[in-house]
Design a protein around this motif. Structure first.
Motif, mmCIF file in Angstrom:
data_model
loop_
_atom_site.group_PDB
_atom_site.id
_atom_site.type_symbol
_atom_site.label_atom_id
_atom_site.label_comp_id
_atom_site.label_asym_id
_atom_site.label_seq_id
_atom_site.Cartn_x
_atom_site.Cartn_y
_atom_site.Cartn_z
ATOM 1 N N LEU A 20 5.844 8.091 -9.952
ATOM 2 C CA LEU A 20 4.706 7.173 -10.005
ATOM 3 C C LEU A 20 3.424 8.001 -9.958
ATOM 4 N N SER A 21 2.717 8.055 -11.065
ATOM 5 C CA SER A 21 1.467 8.810 -11.076
ATOM 6 C C SER A 21 0.303 7.867 -10.802
ATOM 7 N N MET A 22 -0.725 8.416 -10.199
ATOM 8 C CA MET A 22 -1.918 7.617 -9.928
ATOM 9 C C MET A 22 -2.560 7.153 -11.236
ATOM 10 N N ALA A 23 -2.487 7.985 -12.267
ATOM 11 C CA ALA A 23 -3.060 7.599 -13.562
ATOM 12 C C ALA A 23 -2.355 6.362 -14.115
ATOM 13 N N ASP A 24 -1.024 6.331 -14.028
ATOM 14 C CA ASP A 24 -0.276 5.171 -14.522
ATOM 15 C C ASP A 24 -0.572 3.924 -13.693
ATOM 16 N N LEU A 25 -0.649 4.083 -12.382
ATOM 17 C CA LEU A 25 -0.944 2.933 -11.520
ATOM 18 C C LEU A 25 -2.352 2.407 -11.780
ATOM 19 N N ALA A 26 -3.278 3.313 -12.013
ATOM 20 C CA ALA A 26 -4.653 2.899 -12.316
ATOM 21 C C ALA A 26 -4.701 2.114 -13.628
ATOM 22 N N LYS A 27 -3.917 2.533 -14.612
ATOM 23 C CA LYS A 27 -3.859 1.805 -15.885
ATOM 24 C C LYS A 27 -3.305 0.401 -15.683
ATOM 25 N N ILE A 28 -2.280 0.272 -14.845
ATOM 26 C CA ILE A 28 -1.699 -1.047 -14.565
ATOM 27 C C ILE A 28 -2.758 -1.974 -13.978
ATOM 28 N N ALA A 29 -3.599 -1.423 -13.117
ATOM 29 C CA ALA A 29 -4.631 -2.224 -12.452
ATOM 30 C C ALA A 29 -5.912 -2.353 -13.279
ATOM 31 N N HIS A 30 -5.990 -1.602 -14.392
ATOM 32 C CA HIS A 30 -7.212 -1.573 -15.205
ATOM 33 C C HIS A 30 -8.401 -1.080 -14.379
ATOM 34 N N LEU A 31 -8.130 -0.020 -13.596
ATOM 35 C CA LEU A 31 -9.147 0.600 -12.755
ATOM 36 C C LEU A 31 -9.086 2.109 -12.949
ATOM 37 N N SER A 32 -10.117 2.805 -12.511
ATOM 38 C CA SER A 32 -10.034 4.263 -12.460
ATOM 39 C C SER A 32 -9.190 4.633 -11.231
ATOM 40 N N GLU A 33 -8.728 5.872 -11.193
ATOM 41 C CA GLU A 33 -7.943 6.313 -10.040
ATOM 42 C C GLU A 33 -8.761 6.208 -8.758
ATOM 43 N N ARG A 34 -10.016 6.553 -8.848
ATOM 44 C CA ARG A 34 -10.884 6.481 -7.675
ATOM 45 C C ARG A 34 -11.055 5.032 -7.203
ATOM 46 N N GLN A 35 -11.269 4.117 -8.149
ATOM 47 C CA GLN A 35 -11.404 2.697 -7.790
ATOM 48 C C GLN A 35 -10.106 2.174 -7.175
ATOM 49 N N LEU A 36 -8.978 2.596 -7.752
ATOM 50 C CA LEU A 36 -7.677 2.161 -7.228
ATOM 51 C C LEU A 36 -7.522 2.594 -5.775
ATOM 52 N N ASN A 37 -7.818 3.848 -5.501
ATOM 53 C CA ASN A 37 -7.688 4.335 -4.122
ATOM 54 C C ASN A 37 -8.648 3.633 -3.180
ATOM 55 N N PHE A 40 -7.167 0.252 -2.463
ATOM 56 C CA PHE A 40 -6.031 0.355 -1.546
ATOM 57 C C PHE A 40 -6.519 0.590 -0.123
ATOM 58 N N GLN A 41 -7.543 1.419 0.036
ATOM 59 C CA GLN A 41 -8.107 1.655 1.364
ATOM 60 C C GLN A 41 -8.656 0.361 1.948
ATOM 61 N N GLU A 42 -9.342 -0.413 1.133
ATOM 62 C CA GLU A 42 -9.904 -1.682 1.606
ATOM 63 C C GLU A 42 -8.818 -2.687 1.964
ATOM 64 N N THR A 43 -7.753 -2.721 1.158
ATOM 65 C CA THR A 43 -6.697 -3.721 1.335
ATOM 66 C C THR A 43 -5.687 -3.319 2.403
ATOM 67 N N PHE A 44 -5.224 -2.065 2.370
ATOM 68 C CA PHE A 44 -4.118 -1.629 3.236
ATOM 69 C C PHE A 44 -4.492 -0.582 4.271
ATOM 70 N N ARG A 45 -5.740 -0.111 4.250
ATOM 71 C CA ARG A 45 -6.178 0.962 5.147
ATOM 72 C C ARG A 45 -5.369 2.241 4.936
ATOM 73 N N MET A 46 -4.967 2.486 3.675
ATOM 74 C CA MET A 46 -4.265 3.711 3.293
ATOM 75 C C MET A 46 -4.461 3.932 1.801
ATOM 76 N N SER A 47 -4.260 5.163 1.376
ATOM 77 C CA SER A 47 -4.390 5.474 -0.044
ATOM 78 C C SER A 47 -3.193 4.918 -0.813
ATOM 79 N N ALA A 48 -3.324 4.877 -2.112
ATOM 80 C CA ALA A 48 -2.212 4.421 -2.951
ATOM 81 C C ALA A 48 -1.013 5.354 -2.787
#
Length: 100
Positions: A20-37, A40-48
């Motif tokens: 699972l790459s951060m780039a692929d997960l970011a594409k799934i979410a239609h976000l940049s990797e930085r936005q995704l992380n 995740f910090q806002e939602t789960f208090r942890m990085s992706a």
């Protein structure tokens, strides 16, 4: 939880044992990797990445309780490179070894 993060969470739960790459997960979410992380910090208090590791540890823990498979096999089945990686992360996150 918003729909973008929900799609990523579902993908991680379904595919946690593979790469699972951060780039692929970011594409799934239609976000940049930085936005995704950040989300995740806002939602789960942890990085992706931490979310992936915790998901793998939980799945491996369930398998340890439900099967008689060797720890090395369970480590491979749940996305860890080897048994020592599972043991190290298991101890770090849960405070005990997989055999306990």
């Amino acid at each position: 939880m918003d729909a973008q993060i929900q799609r990523v969470v579902e993908h991680v739960h379904e595919h946690h044992s593979g790469h699972l790459s951060m780039a692929d997960l970011a594409k799934i979410a239609h976000l940049s990797e930085r936005q995704l992380n950040r989300r995740f910090q806002e939602t789960f208090r942890m990085s992706a990445q931490d979310f992936i590791v915790r998901t793998r540890i939980q799945a491996a823990s369930d398998a340890l309780l439900e099967t008689d498979k060797p720890v090395a096999d369970i480590a491979q089945e749940h996305g860890f490179c080897d048994q020592s990686a599972l043991c190290r992360l298991f101890r770090r996150h849960l405070g005990e070894t997989p055999l306990k």
